[in-house]
Design an enzyme around this catalytic site. Structure first.
Site, short mmCIF file in Angstrom:
data_model
loop_
_atom_site.label_atom_id
_atom_site.label_comp_id
_atom_site.label_asym_id
_atom_site.label_seq_id
_atom_site.Cartn_x
_atom_site.Cartn_y
_atom_site.Cartn_z
N HIS A 9 66.05 50.35 18.67
CA HIS A 9 65.00 50.96 17.86
C HIS A 9 65.65 52.08 17.02
O HIS A 9 66.39 52.91 17.56
CB HIS A 9 63.92 51.60 18.74
CG HIS A 9 63.16 50.61 19.58
ND1 HIS A 9 63.67 50.09 20.75
CD2 HIS A 9 61.93 50.06 19.41
CE1 HIS A 9 62.78 49.26 21.28
NE2 HIS A 9 61.72 49.22 20.48
N HIS A 169 90.57 63.67 26.28
CA HIS A 169 89.30 63.50 25.57
C HIS A 169 88.93 62.02 25.62
O HIS A 169 89.53 61.23 26.36
CB HIS A 169 89.41 64.00 24.12
CG HIS A 169 90.49 63.32 23.34
ND1 HIS A 169 90.24 62.26 22.49
CD2 HIS A 169 91.83 63.54 23.29
CE1 HIS A 169 91.38 61.87 21.95
NE2 HIS A 169 92.36 62.61 22.41
#
Length: 326
Positions: A9, A169
């Site tokens: 959506h 990271h």
């Protein structure tokens, strides 16, 4: 290669597609499909059909959808019925699920196999701090040290040594860890080892099943010579600078290849490409490493093509001369 459709959506599918590309690199045969507020079921069905038609292999398609029972899922499910022997749908899309799906495509050739494999990763991606808020079973599992082979006679196996100013990271914790399968990620830095906050953040960022450590360079040199305690252990080393890597290698850490991921820009440095910045000391350090026979693997993520460090440094030296003359 299994095609992947990300369906949602609104713009969620496009956003998570972009995030996945930042972490794991650009991907072929992947399409985000969105249902916008002004659109209906027929609109997203047409988008889905167009996305499927763009794939090299339309027999193997994995659908990652945001919400079970929502319109994107319902339209996917309608198309799925005629292909359920080979296609697969997984709802509850999150970023760990998507990255795991990307990594799985490197070794798995069916949508069913990948769908089965990524569910646990998607669940494990849901974490909470303080840890006491987690369900008891999850908290217990998180406390398990999966480095079960610790203490066996032998030395570390070095599966990757990377220079990356960002250290641990997303690209390291996901893309590289999935590729080289370390049991330990070790940040080797005198500066970072003195910073308790950064150290704790790095330890907490370790992927499931991998222990993270932050140690000074001299300690890494001692560990590299220890042949009594690290048998069966696979180490991924992270260096903040090429100077730290050079010191470690000169001290006896046996690395024959350095992966170069990123070097942050700072005052006095030039940036010949998007992720690498150099001053003259950086260039001289890399040249010394090359003279020692260390190979340079310039890649952000495993799926990137290797770049030529010498060509990048030639450009950096020209920029430094221009900077000095300006």
């Amino acid at each position: 290669m299994v095609g992947i459709i990300i369906a949602s959506h609104g713009e969620f599918a496009k956003g998570i597609y972009q995030s996945g590309s930042m972490i794991f690199g650009e991907q072929e045969n992947v399409q985000p499909v969105t249902l916008m507020p002004s659109e209906g079921p027929d609109d997203i069905k047409a988008k889905l059909e167009k996305a499927i038609a763009s794939f090299d292999d339309q027999d193997q398609v994995l659908f990652l959808v945001d919400l079970w029972g929502g319109t994107p899922f319902n339209q996917v499910n309608g198309l799925f019925e005629a292909h359920k022997d080979k296609w697969a749908i997984v709802a509850g899309l999150n970023l760990p699920m998507l990255i795991e799906a990307y990594a799985s495509r490197l070794s798995m050739n069916s949508a069913h196999e990948i769908a089965t494999h990524i569910i646990e990763t998607a669940k494990d991606g849901v974490k909470v701090r303080p840890e006491a808020l987690a369900p008891k079973e999850d908290a217990k599992a998180a406390a398990v040290d999966n480095s079960a082979n610790a203490g066996r006679p032998g030395k570390f196996e070095y599966v990757l040594a990377r220079i990356d100013s960002r250290l641990l990271h997303g690209q390291v914790a996901t893309a590289w860890s999935k590729t080289v399968n370390p049991t330990r990620i070790i940040v080797v830095s005198d500066n970072v080892s003195k910073d308790n906050l950064r150290t704790q953040m790095i330890i907490q960022a370790a992927p499931n099943g991998v222990k993270a450590h932050v140690i000074p360079i001299d300690q890494m040199i001692k560990i590299a010579k220890d042949d009594k305690h690290f048998g069966g252990q696979k180490a991924l080393l992270l260096f903040e600078t090429p100077q730290d890597a050079l010191k470690a290698i000169k001290g006896g850490v046996p690395l024959d290849t350095l992966n170069i991921g990123s070097m942050a820009h700072s005052v006095g440095k030039v940036q010949p490409n998007k992720v690498l910045a150099f001053d003259q000391d950086d260039i001289d350090t890399y040249k010394e490493l090359e003279k020692m026979g260390v190979k340079m693997d310039v890649r952000k993520v495993p799926t990137d093509g290797q770049e030529n460090l010498d060509h990048i440094m030639d450009k950096a030296e020209k920029l430094l001369k221009e900077q000095a003359n300006s």
